[in-house]
Structures are given as structure tokens and as C-alpha cells.
Motif scaffolding. Structure first.
Motif, short mmCIF file in Angstrom:
data_model
loop_
_atom_site.label_atom_id
_atom_site.label_comp_id
_atom_site.label_asym_id
_atom_site.label_seq_id
_atom_site.Cartn_x
_atom_site.Cartn_y
_atom_site.Cartn_z
N SER A 62 0.79 -1.03 0.07
CA SER A 62 0.10 -0.10 0.06
C SER A 62 1.06 1.39 0.01
O SER A 62 0.44 2.30 -0.75
CB SER A 62 -0.93 0.01 1.28
N GLN A 65 2.49 1.56 -3.37
CA GLN A 65 1.36 2.32 -4.25
C GLN A 65 1.22 3.92 -4.21
O GLN A 65 1.33 4.61 -5.03
CB GLN A 65 0.07 1.64 -4.23
N SER A 66 1.44 4.17 -2.93
CA SER A 66 1.08 5.58 -2.58
C SER A 66 2.38 6.58 -2.90
O SER A 66 2.30 7.49 -3.40
CB SER A 66 1.11 5.82 -0.82
N GLN A 76 -10.45 5.02 -5.49
CA GLN A 76 -11.31 4.58 -4.53
C GLN A 76 -12.74 5.10 -4.89
O GLN A 76 -13.05 6.22 -5.17
CB GLN A 76 -10.73 4.77 -3.38
N SER A 93 -4.13 7.78 7.22
CA SER A 93 -3.16 7.70 6.40
C SER A 93 -2.88 9.12 5.57
O SER A 93 -1.58 9.48 5.27
CB SER A 93 -3.58 6.65 5.25
N ASP A 135 2.08 -4.26 6.30
CA ASP A 135 1.21 -3.19 5.66
C ASP A 135 0.86 -2.20 6.82
O ASP A 135 0.83 -2.36 8.09
CB ASP A 135 -0.24 -3.79 5.68
#
Length: 408
Positions: A62, A65-66, A76, A93, A135
Motif C-alpha cells: 500500500s 502504491q502511494s 477508490q 494515512s 502493511d
């Protein structure tokens, strides 16, 4: 046979390194500073040297990806985010990203530049990239679960206060970022004094990354692996790699990914409150019809006003505020749906976020005003504040009902 040796770096711009040999695989652990151009340059040069046939970095999928797709939030479905109960995690986040943006503006380099450089260099060199960190959502949940309930409010308040502050990032915070990532530096003040925080934040991740390396390279797939990690993880990861790891590392890794299920009594409480409130209404009507209607009126007024006030503070659309006022007293008697969910749904229908809201999201949330200006973050605030208002209204109205019944 496992062998460990230190390789001293004669150049002071180089990060600390350790070389650990596990069977036929040689791991070069590079401790980087997360706010340092020198670290980013060093990572690029090492990967370009041709000495390694794989690279592992301290990122989870994750966060990767960010880092590589900063506008992925636009893909999303916000309604599904609320429906699946992930709004809080998304807000956390974004808050961490806000702190990162402040550091970037004040230091001239964005935290995690060495990880971004590792990703780019791997693409250029056509090398396998291994994502070995746990994660971030799992880590946050395990951190939260280990903190006693009476300390959680202070922890969350301190976290939000530091992230949303517009004050200049202190030199101490920058130094902490040189040893750990944004997540670690944010909680560093608490973790240094709390074993409950230090274990999931640092110690567990050291072990987790060692297990991931074992999974990625057992049986030996690569001879020389460059491992890019924050300097604060160097010692712990080296110690784990220097000791025999389980033959089935995935089983132990799964235990470090598990989050504690919520106690059953937490699930019972909302239904118990509903039962008590309805019993209070019934008892009120049994004593005096006027008292019964008074209790229902106060329940609707207190619950509706406080939840609607939360939506209003979030600068929700007027129709959203009105819908929250009507929905909150009813949703408070139905634990399967919350007032925040209804409020966010109405807000999304009335003010659907545009492409520019998603593209500017990371920048906007770096300021307090930006949270209200951007339609995405404002919808998250509507959900959060309407939920808090409804929860406060439930308790206040419930106590008011008890007071009225005891007074008659």
C-alpha cells in the motif's frame, strides 16, 4: 551457516551497512536516513553498480502504491470506504501524509526519497523489487490494540495535534526521521517510553522483514540482495537474519499480521444501549403518556442536534446537515448503521468529489483549512464529526432519560 560482518563506510555521507550471509544468499543491509539526499544518491549508485541481483525495501504494497501512484486515491470508491469501515484508516494515512508534506516543504526533500529512488533504479536496471515491510494499516491496528483504552484518547489527540499543526517541524523531529519513517517518528515520543508501542512499531517489524526476506529468497533465488531500510531497523534486522529462521516463515508472518478481534462484549454494548433506551421509552409511557412523549422528544432533539452540529462543523451541505439531524436519532437505535455513514452518503450525493479534489488531496491535507476545502477530506470529516456527535448525543440523551425516570 550464517555469517555477519560490519563494513565500515569511510565516507561520512554513506549510511551504516551490515552484510549478513544466510546460506547461499548474501544480504547487504543499508541503513538509510529517510530525509537525506545523500541516502537517495547512495541507493541509486549501489543499484547501478551491478553488484546485486535483487533489491528489498522497507515498504508494504500500500505504501509502495502511494509512493509510485500518488493519485491512486482517485480510483477508490469513497462510499465503499465508508461502508467497509475504512474511513478512519484513510484519514490516518492522509494525516501521516500531511506531516510528510510539511517535512518536505521545510527540509527541501520529501521523506522516503531513498525508497522512491530504489524503485526507479530497479526499473532502470531491470532488477526484482521485494516489498518486505508489514502493511501500515496492520501496524496501526496492532499499535492501537496494545495501548490501554484509557491512554488511546491522549495518543490519538497528540498524533492529530502534531500532524495538523502548522508550526515548523523541529530539528528533533527531522533527526527522528533520519532513523525511522514517518510512522515511527510520529509515535517516537510515545514509543520511547512504552514497550506496548515499541513492540509493534519496531521490534515486530524487524522480525517481519526478516521473515519476508526468507520467503522471497528460500530456496535461494538470488545471490546478492540489497536491503534498503531505515537506520533504526539495521541492528534488529541483522540480529534476526543472523539466527536460524523457521522453515515455513509464512506461518509466523501470518501471526504478525493478525489483528486482535474485538471483544464480544463490545459488539453487545450498542444493542444493550438500544434495549435500555427503548425500555426507558416504554417505562415512561407506562407511568405517564406525556412523560413518554417527552422522553422521545428529548432523545430526537439531543441526538439530532449534536450529530447535525458535527456535520455543520465539517461544513457539510445544508441538506446533509438536515439529513443528519433526522437520521441520527434513528440510526442510534439501529447498531447496524451509523449517522456518519448516512451523512457521508448524502454529502457524496450532493457534492461528488471532482478529479482535481483527488489530485490536490495530498497537498490540501497538509493544512488545517485544506481538510475543509477539499471535497474528499471534507466528506471524511463529515463522517467522523457526525459519528462523534451522534455518539455524544446517545450518551447524553440516555443519561437524560434515566434522570427523568428516576425523578418521577
Amino acid at each position: 551457516m550464517t555469517d555477519t560482518q560490519d563494513t565500515a563506510a569511510p565516507d561520512t555521507t554513506q549510511g551504516p551497512r551490515q552484510v549478513v550471509e544466510v546460506g547461499d544468499t548474501r544480504y547487504t543491509l543499508l541503513g538509510t536516513a529517510h530525509v537525506s539526499r545523500a541516502s537517495a544518491d547512495e541507493v541509486r549508485e549501489l543499484i547501478a553498480s551491478g553488484d546485486f541481483d535483487a533489491v528489498a525495501i522497507e515498504l508494504c504494497p500500500s505504501r509502495h502504491q502511494s509512493l509510485t501512484q500518488p493519485n491512486a486515491m482517485g480510483d477508490q470508491d469513497l462510499f465503499q470506504v465508508f461502508r467497509q469501515g475504512k474511513a478512519g484508516m484513510v484519514m490516518a494515512s492522509l494525516a501521516l501524509g500531511a506531516f510528510q508534506q510539511r517535512v518536505a516543504e521545510q527540509s527541501g526533500i520529501e521523506p522516503g526519497a531513498e525508497m522512491r529512488e530504489a524503485v526507479k533504479a530497479c526499473r532502470r536496471a531491470d532488477l526484482p523489487l521485494q516489498l518486505i515491510d508489514r502493511d501500515i494499516g496492520v501496524t496501526l491496528k496492532r499499535v492501537y490494540a496494545r495501548v490501554p483504552w484509557w491512554q488511546r484518547a491522549g495518543l490519538i489527540g497528540g498524533l492529530l495535534g502534531s500532524l495538523l499543526s502548522r508550526q515548523k517541524v523541529s530539528s528533533e523531529e527531522i533527526e527522528r526521521l533520519k532513523q525511522g519513517d514517518v510512522l515511527e517518528s510520529t509515535f517516537a515520543e510515545f514509543a520511547e517510553q512504552s514497550e506496548a508501542l515499541y513492540t509493534p512499531l519496531i521490534r515486530e517489524r524487524d522480525r517481519y522483514m526478516a521473515l519476508r526476506l526468507a520467503e522471497e529468497n528460500t530456496p535461494p533465488r538470488y545471490r546478492n540482495v540489497l536491503v534498503v531500510i531505515g537506520a533504526g531497523h539495521l541492528k534488529g534486522l541483522a540480529e534476526h537474519l543472523s539466527q536460524p529462521l523457521p522453515e515455513a516463515p509464512g506461518e509466523e508472518r501470518a501471526t504478525l499480521e493478525a489483528t486482535r478481534p474485538r471483544a464480544r462484549w463490545w459488539k453487545v454494548i450498542p444493542w444493550l444501549i438500544t434495549a435500555l433506551v427503548l425500555a426507558g421509552f416504554a417505562l415512561g409511557f407506562s407511568r405517564d403518556t406525556q412523560l413518554g412523549w417527552q422522553l422521545i422528544g428529548e432523545w430526537f432533539l439531543i441526538n439530532g442536534v449534536l450529530s447535525a452540529l458535527g456535520s455543520a462543523i465539517a461544513l457539510a451541505h445544508p441538506l446533509t446537515v438536515a439529513a443528519t439531524f433526522v437520521a441520527a436519532p434513528l440510526t442510534s437505535l439501529n447498531p447496524t448503521i451509523g449517522a456518519g455513514f448516512v451523512a457521508a452518503g448524502v454529502e457524496l450525493a450532493l457534492r461528488k468529489p471532482k478529479v482535481r479534489d483527488f489530485s490536490r488531496l495530498r497537498h490540501d491535507v497538509s493544512s488545517v483549512k485544506g481538510w475543509w476545502r477539499n471535497r474528499v477530506s471534507r466528506t471524511l470529516l463529515v463522517f467522523l464529526l457526525a459519528t462523534i456527535g451522534s455518539a455524544a448525543g446517545t450518551w447524553i440523551a440516555g443519561l437524560r432519560i434515566a434522570e427523568q425516570l428516576l425523578g418521577h
